[in-house]
Write an enzyme that holds these catalytic residues in place. Sequence first.
Site, short mmCIF file in Angstrom:
data_model
loop_
_atom_site.label_atom_id
_atom_site.label_comp_id
_atom_site.label_asym_id
_atom_site.label_seq_id
_atom_site.Cartn_x
_atom_site.Cartn_y
_atom_site.Cartn_z
N GLU A 15 0.83 -1.21 0.00
CA GLU A 15 0.00 0.00 0.00
C GLU A 15 0.86 1.26 0.00
OE1 GLU A 15 -3.71 -1.73 2.72
OE2 GLU A 15 -1.99 -0.78 3.68
N THR A 98 -6.01 0.29 2.52
CA THR A 98 -7.15 -0.37 1.90
C THR A 98 -8.15 -0.80 2.97
OG1 THR A 98 -5.94 -2.47 1.97
CG2 THR A 98 -5.77 -1.16 -0.04
N LYS A 181 -14.43 -1.20 6.64
CA LYS A 181 -13.88 -2.07 7.69
C LYS A 181 -12.39 -2.27 7.43
CE LYS A 181 -13.94 -7.07 8.67
NZ LYS A 181 -12.71 -7.39 7.93
N ASP A 182 -11.57 -2.12 8.49
CA ASP A 182 -10.14 -2.37 8.34
C ASP A 182 -9.59 -3.05 9.58
OD1 ASP A 182 -9.68 -0.41 10.30
OD2 ASP A 182 -8.07 0.54 9.15
N MET A 183 -8.23 -3.08 9.70
CA MET A 183 -7.59 -3.76 10.82
C MET A 183 -6.69 -2.84 11.65
SD MET A 183 -6.64 -7.38 8.92
CE MET A 183 -5.94 -8.12 10.40
N GLU A 184 -6.72 -1.51 11.38
CA GLU A 184 -5.82 -0.61 12.08
C GLU A 184 -6.40 0.73 12.52
OE1 GLU A 184 -3.52 -3.42 9.67
OE2 GLU A 184 -4.76 -1.78 8.90
N ASP A 207 -12.56 -4.88 -1.14
CA ASP A 207 -13.51 -5.99 -1.10
C ASP A 207 -14.82 -5.52 -0.49
OD1 ASP A 207 -13.32 -6.95 2.04
OD2 ASP A 207 -11.40 -6.24 1.28
#
Length: 249
Positions: A15, A98, A181-184, A207
Amino acid sequence: MSISNVVIAIAMEAEASPFINHLNLQPDTSFFPAETPFHAFRGKHNNCNLTVITNGKDEVHGTGVDNVGTVPASVATFLALQKMKADDPADLLINAGTCGGFQRKGASIGDVFLTTAVANHDRRIAIPGFTPYGIGRIESTSVENLASHLDAKLGICTTGNSLDFHEMDSHHMLENDASVKDMEAAAIAWAAEIWSTPHFGVKVVTDIVDGDKPTHEEFMENLGTAAKSLQDALPKVIDYVCDRKHDEL
């Protein structure tokens, strides 16, 4: 005071690399403690000092994959803002990367979202008083003018430490009114709040969370395209925010 010193936190190398190369930012190997896996790339763009931080690769478990998730993101952000506080404090932190998007909120592959707030969907703490802490909602700095300038969408980003999700996650994501929605994002915002640094996210959809394709397949299929979209969007974001005041964003 006008914005002139910006930190951009990006979790994954794929990224970050196009943006780093595009602006010819140079590695600063002395920025983070040597014990950490994190990387910093610094330079100037027009009148702005830029510092891109990435989470580096996993050495603890020996996998060599990107350090995704809330723990490395929060530590990297905290350390970066701490170092800059002592030298030249950051005016603004941008979390770029992303994300998954929700069809129900109008998201499509490649869409650029700017965050209005962040929250967690997997910190379920069923103890009196702990529920709001677990959700951990944090407002982003207002960027409505920037969104109009970029023709980007606005929405809440919900964060969790898994790429997929189950029924309880889905329930909490809906309660969070999430567009992406993400992870960070929630972890990065938490660290920025500690240092009182204004922050927002720039997220590109790889996605569709509430679609019919498996998340991991759709993510890998669209990661390259999303990284290019991020490369296109980020310089425009920087051009817009630099030399502006926060209330003009």
